[in-house]
Design a protein around this motif. Sequence first.
Motif: not given
Length: 412
Positions: A163-170
């Motif tokens: 979730i943390r990695a995806s939110e950064f990319i988003s």
Amino acid sequence: MSWRELPLSELPIDVIDGDRGKNYPKQNEFHEKGYCVFLSATNVTKSGFKFDTVQFIDEQKDSALRKGKLSRNDVVLTTRGTIGNSAFFNESIPYENMRINSGMVILRVDQNKFYAPFLYSYLRSQLFLKKVDSIRSGAAQPQLPIRDLVTVKIPCPDISEQIRASEFISSYDDLIENNRRRIQLLEESARLLYQEWFVHLRFPGHEQVNITDGVPEGWTRLSVAECCEKPSYGYTASANQDAIGPKFLRITDIVPSSISWANVPYCEADEATTKKYQLGEGDIVVARTGATVGYAKRMPSLSEPVIYASYLVKFSPNKSIVDDLILGIFMESEQYKDFVRGNAGGAAQPNANAQILGGAKLLVPSELLQKEFRSNVAPLIEQKFLLEKQNTSLTKARDLLLPKLMSGELTI
């Protein structure tokens, strides 16, 4: 610290094929409007879903198909032809009912055990795309069979890390999407002004101008070919992602509403070849074959060499006859696409030669009015290309970070 990786077959992710049976839609069963979107290759790009052109099937045909219907949070992956493109069916997609075609698969995660946006981010990374490139089969028609796809290893950190990695990319994706919307508004403003002046003939001073057979006094009706230098066909080469040689513009790059220059590949070409096929500001390239025959794009000021592929035809406006902004807006219009499609040959695979592509006619206004139009539209086009450059920079930054995040090398 690197994350552990497992084959796709061992993860809580179902790989779902499309329906390839007797009920697969025939060409005459597609409609411009309808109940269910039936995805084509042009709808699933390196940048996610694009709905510039959409085909539908009706509810009866939809109910006759067994497999391949999307649910929210599904990820779509192309597996034939252009392989490795992906898109995420989240809540932002404006269609409720969608199906994949026979050249795609659905990746459906168990949302209690895996985070779908993380999977989508990984599928867009060079880590995944290089793995796919190493196992694809087929020369003339590249393919990625499910039996091979499920052997690809996917990182599987703790779901909180996903979730943390995806939110950064988003956060990058959100900026890119915001710019894309602004680009569309600028393009629409330019199109509307063109329609007002040169289609509806409500140009400045029109009240005092005589109009005969739809042509205002001092204007001419010319074909695209009459407005341009001799058209030329593009270069045959293999595209590659390594930054060797010039950028290599293809049909798939010009179909979206704006060109994603960060995703345009390169090709090997010597100095003489590059010079022969190099595009310049104001040149217009048109797709001459396939479902997107007639799609066109005018070139902006280019910061690096760009050549065009063999299924594109280049038209260079003669600026003593017509302003390239006027011709560019006309050739990017639905009116122009309709003309090309109506005159193209081939049923299964539409195609149009340079003569057909150059046959569409447009009204060419007086030199004075052309200059006035340019003074109004050029700032809009300039702002559009500045936003496209921003998106190129954002995309490059995101794609540099993506493999580091997806491998666990960089933690958030």
